[in-house]
Enzyme design. Structure first.
Site, short mmCIF file in Angstrom:
data_model
loop_
_atom_site.label_atom_id
_atom_site.label_comp_id
_atom_site.label_asym_id
_atom_site.label_seq_id
_atom_site.Cartn_x
_atom_site.Cartn_y
_atom_site.Cartn_z
N ASP A 204 109.36 113.97 -51.61
CA ASP A 204 109.26 113.13 -50.42
C ASP A 204 109.27 114.04 -49.20
OD1 ASP A 204 111.84 114.02 -50.05
OD2 ASP A 204 112.77 112.06 -50.07
N ASP A 206 111.40 114.45 -45.52
CA ASP A 206 112.59 113.97 -44.83
C ASP A 206 112.60 114.47 -43.38
OD1 ASP A 206 113.98 113.17 -47.49
OD2 ASP A 206 113.60 115.31 -47.77
N ASP A 303 111.46 109.71 -45.65
CA ASP A 303 112.79 109.27 -45.22
C ASP A 303 113.03 109.70 -43.78
OD1 ASP A 303 113.44 108.12 -47.61
OD2 ASP A 303 114.94 109.61 -48.19
P1 DGT Z 1 112.62 117.03 -52.92
O1 DGT Z 1 112.41 115.98 -51.90
O2 DGT Z 1 112.75 116.49 -54.30
O3 DGT Z 1 111.63 118.12 -52.83
O4 DGT Z 1 114.03 117.76 -52.66
P2 DGT Z 1 115.04 117.56 -51.47
O5 DGT Z 1 116.01 118.66 -51.52
O6 DGT Z 1 114.31 117.31 -50.20
O7 DGT Z 1 115.85 116.29 -51.90
P3 DGT Z 1 115.92 114.83 -51.25
O8 DGT Z 1 114.67 114.51 -50.52
O9 DGT Z 1 116.31 113.89 -52.34
O10 DGT Z 1 117.12 114.88 -50.25
C1 DGT Z 1 117.15 115.78 -49.17
C2 DGT Z 1 118.53 116.19 -48.91
O11 DGT Z 1 119.20 115.17 -48.22
C3 DGT Z 1 119.31 116.42 -50.18
O12 DGT Z 1 119.30 117.77 -50.49
C4 DGT Z 1 120.67 115.90 -49.89
C5 DGT Z 1 120.46 114.96 -48.76
N1 DGT Z 1 120.57 113.54 -49.12
C6 DGT Z 1 119.75 112.77 -49.84
N2 DGT Z 1 120.17 111.53 -49.90
C7 DGT Z 1 121.30 111.48 -49.18
C8 DGT Z 1 122.24 110.47 -48.84
O13 DGT Z 1 122.12 109.30 -49.22
N3 DGT Z 1 123.28 110.85 -48.05
C9 DGT Z 1 123.43 112.13 -47.60
N4 DGT Z 1 124.45 112.46 -46.83
N5 DGT Z 1 122.58 113.09 -47.90
C10 DGT Z 1 121.54 112.77 -48.68
MG MG Z 2 113.06 115.64 -49.91
#
Ligand code: DGT
Ligand code: MG
Length: 379
Positions: A204, A206, A303
């Protein structure tokens, strides 16, 4: 002869937030295997096991070289009996029988397919599997009631299961930035999540949005969403209200990591034109008619998070990830420093007060940790 003895043992600190973990991983075979077992545990709602495998994988990600023998792993933290067995199996036989059989199990495959639908979590998928639903065809045929998120998730299933590229993320960033400044001049937007850590693809995109004047960010999210919606950019959106201030009475310790920011989960319509960085032609939205085969746009999970400037550094740190790095920061804060860290604030239990910070560097300093830049938080 004597090769094993010559291979130096590795050494890494216990907490992922004490380590520098770049995207360069010398042990992908091992970490992929452990990550799959972690995922399987999470999908089976065995979170404790999931975290154990995630921690073990993170230790291996931090190693400067490929693991050549078990003896090198002596003394490394977070490698439990189960993880060591998996690693040994792979080093000796080229594969782990447990990983291979998990991968091929009907239950794992069904859980993957069903939770691949936006809006479907482990619990829902498990319920469906017990009702005999193992794939999308069976889901459509037997028709359990889907909520709005799940309907959108199913509709855009293929797109949402395609990795998002950095250039797609940038193209979306340009649109969101334009929306942000037109609804609130002076507001600014930062790319967070995996792309901030330098990942080339993500599941996604963010974004974190704030305004340099405290309070000016209030009410920004609905305006931003309306702007994007009116321009035809949103295929789905659900906004959650900011309840942080409302729940801030009682004891100061933040009760959970659940986010109380104004937050919007959306499915964004990225058109070819946006990808090329040209203007959005009004004519491109096709209403009601589903394009057969090739379509000039793709759906992307986006997001959006809005934070007041006073919490910005905490939000930035909390939303940059990786998920394990975040979890380890909070564990470090609690266990080693008697502090509570969230995406809103840092509370010092010994001094009974909040510790202010206007940058990520200050937060690391409060925590007694060396600063780790985003590109080295890929634990
Ligand atoms: P991706 O999108 O799969 O390439 O990997 P990320 O690291 O972007 O993971 P993602 O998009 O699920 O979430 C981004 C970061 O935001 C994650 O490392 C931790 C944080 N995060 C996600 N959901 C929540 C939440 O509900 N609350 C809080 N405080 N942080 C969150
Ligand atoms: Mg992400």
């Amino acid at each position: 002869q004597g090769n094993e003895a010559e291979v130096a043992a590795f050494s890494v600190p216990s907490y992922a937030c004490q380590r520098r973990t770049t995207l360069e991983n010398h042990n992908t075979v091992l970490t992929d295997a452990l990550s799959l077992l972690a995922e399987n545990a999470e999908l089976s709602e065995e979170d404790g096991r999931g975290v154990a495998f995630r921690r073990a994988a993170a230790v291996l990600k931090a190693l400067p070289k490929p693991v050549a023998s078990m003896t090198q792993l002596r003394g490394l933290p977070c490698l439990g009996e189960h993880s060591l067995r998996v690693i040994k199996d792979i080093l000796e036989n080229g594969a782990s029988s447990e990983v291979e059989s998990t991968k091929q199990s009907e239950r794992y495959k069904a859980l993957k397919v069903l939770t691949g639908i936006f809006g479907v979590g482990a619990r829902t998928a498990d319920r469906w599997i017990r009702d005999g639903i193992h794939n999308l065809r069976q889901l459509q045929d037997s028709g359990p009631t889907l909520n709005r998120a799940q309907q959108a998730g199913l509709e855009h299933y293929d797109d949402l299961n395609q990795p998002v590229s950095k250039s797609d993320a940038d193209a979306i960033g340009e649109v969101v930035e334009k929306a942000v400044v037109s609804v609130l001049p002076g507001a600014h937007m930062t790319l967070i999540g995996g792309f901030r850590r330098g990942k080339l693809t993500g599941h996604d995109v963010d974004f974190l949005i704030t305004h340099p004047e405290e309070g000016r960010e209030v009410g920004l999210m609905p305006k931003l969403v309306s702007w994007l919606e009116s321009q035809g950019f949103l295929l789905y959106q659900k906004t959650t209200r900011n309840s942080y201030l409302e729940s801030k009475d009682g004891p100061a310790r933040p009760a959970s990591n659940m986010d109380r920011f104004e937050r919007c989960f959306s499915i964004f319509k990225l058109t070819k034109e946006e990808k090329r960085g040209t203007k959005h032609p009004e004519t491109l939205t096709e209403n009601g008619t589903k394009p057969a085969g090739h379509k000039p746009w793709r759906a992307v999970r986006v997001d959006l998070v809005v934070s007041p400037i006073s919490q910005f550094a905490f939000a930035l740190l909390g939303w940059t990830g990786s998920k394990l790095f975040e979890r380890e920061l909070r564990r470090w804060a609690g266990h080693e420093k008697s502090m509570s860290l969230s995406s809103h604030a840092l509370y010092d239990n010994r001094q009974s007060k909040y510790l202010r910070a206007t940058s990520e560097e200050e937060i690391f300093a409060h925590l007694g940790l060396e600063f780790v830049p985003p590109s080295e938080r890929n634990a």
